[in-house]
Design a protein around this motif. Structure first.
Motif, PDB file in Angstrom:
ATOM      1  N   THR A  36      26.416 -11.463 -19.715  1.00  0.00           N
ATOM      2  CA  THR A  36      26.653 -10.705 -18.484  1.00  0.00           C
ATOM      3  C   THR A  36      26.642  -9.224 -18.836  1.00  0.00           C
ATOM      4  O   THR A  36      26.386  -8.853 -19.987  1.00  0.00           O
ATOM      5  N   ASP A  37      26.921  -8.355 -17.872  1.00  0.00           N
ATOM      6  CA  ASP A  37      26.880  -6.910 -18.112  1.00  0.00           C
ATOM      7  C   ASP A  37      27.757  -6.530 -19.307  1.00  0.00           C
ATOM      8  O   ASP A  37      28.918  -6.931 -19.394  1.00  0.00           O
ATOM      9  N   GLY A  38      27.171  -5.736 -20.223  1.00  0.00           N
ATOM     10  CA  GLY A  38      27.907  -5.270 -21.388  1.00  0.00           C
ATOM     11  C   GLY A  38      27.868  -6.220 -22.562  1.00  0.00           C
ATOM     12  O   GLY A  38      28.413  -5.902 -23.625  1.00  0.00           O
ATOM     13  N   GLU A  39      27.214  -7.372 -22.394  1.00  0.00           N
ATOM     14  CA  GLU A  39      27.173  -8.363 -23.473  1.00  0.00           C
ATOM     15  C   GLU A  39      25.773  -8.486 -24.058  1.00  0.00           C
ATOM     16  O   GLU A  39      24.769  -8.162 -23.409  1.00  0.00           O
ATOM     17  N   SER A  84      19.927  -9.129 -24.074  1.00  0.00           N
ATOM     18  CA  SER A  84      20.864  -8.014 -24.048  1.00  0.00           C
ATOM     19  C   SER A  84      21.101  -7.510 -22.634  1.00  0.00           C
ATOM     20  O   SER A  84      20.165  -7.322 -21.856  1.00  0.00           O
ATOM     21  N   ARG A  85      22.386  -7.301 -22.340  1.00  0.00           N
ATOM     22  CA  ARG A  85      22.795  -6.619 -21.107  1.00  0.00           C
ATOM     23  C   ARG A  85      23.556  -5.352 -21.464  1.00  0.00           C
ATOM     24  O   ARG A  85      24.391  -4.880 -20.716  1.00  0.00           O
ATOM     25  N   ASP A  86      23.271  -4.826 -22.648  1.00  0.00           N
ATOM     26  CA  ASP A  86      23.863  -3.586 -23.137  1.00  0.00           C
ATOM     27  C   ASP A  86      22.719  -2.699 -23.606  1.00  0.00           C
ATOM     28  O   ASP A  86      21.962  -3.086 -24.511  1.00  0.00           O
ATOM     29  N   PRO A  87      22.552  -1.493 -23.029  1.00  0.00           N
ATOM     30  CA  PRO A  87      21.417  -0.639 -23.396  1.00  0.00           C
ATOM     31  C   PRO A  87      21.421  -0.188 -24.850  1.00  0.00           C
ATOM     32  O   PRO A  87      20.397   0.287 -25.344  1.00  0.00           O
ATOM     33  N   ARG A 108      29.993  -8.028 -27.777  1.00  0.00           N
ATOM     34  CA  ARG A 108      30.020  -6.768 -27.043  1.00  0.00           C
ATOM     35  C   ARG A 108      29.881  -5.609 -28.024  1.00  0.00           C
ATOM     36  O   ARG A 108      30.235  -5.727 -29.201  1.00  0.00           O
TER      37      ARG A 108
END
Length: 343
Positions: A36-39, A84-87, A108
């Motif tokens: 999910t977002d950030g992971e 990836s959901r982390d840039p 994370r």
């Protein structure tokens, strides 16, 4: 996308009582998680082994949250980002940090020790768990910052065949220590310490009288002690420290890490009478300086001043059986389990 549809895991089945065993874990298969977002989703490639993993299995957990029954065993590892959901992380990145005994791990980029993106290099990837990982970096900051070893010092390092201790010896020599003594268990390991790390001498804690050998090998006392053992050895070492000497507490192998409550040394008043400096070391406090440490270690490796020793076992199925060997006499150097090859 992940090359598999199944996520193999080794879960904590029960809290160990005394020595950790392979039976304290159970095998499981589950679905591959979705970030999910950030992971980021990381495919595991290597698991590293450290004695301090045992303390994470206690109710207290030591310096980290305890691993709960039914959760995968935590480990320092190397993996490859597959989603990836982390840039800050791209698919294909090789990363090192806290993973767990499973094929696919959600991680994370924040927290006390964020995943570290590894540069492409000409050294083995597994070295990022050893000389460039927790062991090497702890040894580096322990010797340079904690003990502030300088030319002319007499230094003692306990558990000198370990991933951290063996490098602490060599770093002390690289910094110009006059004399470095290591401790190990058994004639063969003591020989290894002298021949492979450059120790001036080794003390066999299984057969030697530690007090007598210290008097023989360090007649002018000890300036700096890198302690991986604690217990009776630390107690004896305090009696051999020079005034204004420095002691670094890195580990407590003598306790088997089965409890976080340890009795302190009975000779602790020597800290007062000799005005000793006693410090601990935990890599979390150096997270902003890891690149600095790795750069210096890399330079010493290229110069041939650091010998890298690692023992790599292949096969996910071996994960639980390797952990007990940290306390029963593993081979010198860093113990690593290879799970997969990177894409």
């Amino acid at each position: 996308m992940p090359p598999s549809t199944v996520n193999r895991q080794w879960l904590l089945e029960r809290r160990p009582v005394g020595a950790v065993t392979a039976e304290d874990f159970r095998f499981n298969e589950t679905d591959i998680p979705v970030p999910t977002d950030g992971e980021v989703l990381v495919r595991s490639l290597y698991f590293g082994y450290d004695a301090s993993q045992r303390i994470w299995l206690t109710d207290d957990g030591g310096y980290m949250e305890p691993i709960q029954i039914g959760e995968p065993m935590r480990t320092m590892g190397i993996g490859q980002v597959v989603a990836s959901r982390d840039p800050g992380y791209q698919v294909g990145d090789l990363v090192e940090g806290f993973l767990s005994w499973q094929d696919y791990v959600l991680a994370r980029g924040d927290g006390p020790m964020p995943l570290r993106v590894l540069p492409r290099a000409d050294h083995p990837l597994s070295w990022n768990l050893g000389v460039f990982g927790v062991g090497g970096l702890t040894a580096y900051f322990g010797i340079t910052d904690g003990l502030q070893v300088k030319p002319g010092d007499t230094v003692v390092v306990s558990a000198a065949t370990g991933a951290t201790g063996s490098l602490a010896v060599q770093i002390a020599k690289a910094l110009g220590a006059k004399r470095v003594i290591g401790t190990a268990g058994g004639e063969e390991k003591c020989r290894w310490v002298v021949e492979r790390t450059g120790c001036d001498a080794a003390i066999d804690y299984k057969t030697d009288n530690l007090d007598a050998r210290l008097r023989e090998l360090c007649p002018d006392g000890v300036d700096a002690y890198f302690d991986n053992v604690g217990g009776d050895m630390l107690d004896t070492m305090l009696l051999h420290m020079n005034p204004l000497g420095r002691v670094l507490i890195c580990g407590a192998m003598s306790s088997d890490y089965s409890d976080v409550k340890l009795q302190g040394p009975s000779n602790y008043m020597r800290i007062c009478t000799h005005q000793l400096t006693v410090r601990g070391i935990l890599l979390f406090f150096y997270r902003d300086r890891l690149a600095e440490g790795a750069a210096q270690l890399g330079e010493w490796v290229r110069e041939g001043r650091l010998h890298v020793e690692e023992h790599v076992v292949e096969g996910f199925e071996h994960a639980p059986a390797l952990l007990p060997t940290m306390f029963t006499g593993k081979q010198p150097g860093k113990l690593i389990l290879k799970v997969a090859d990177p894409d």
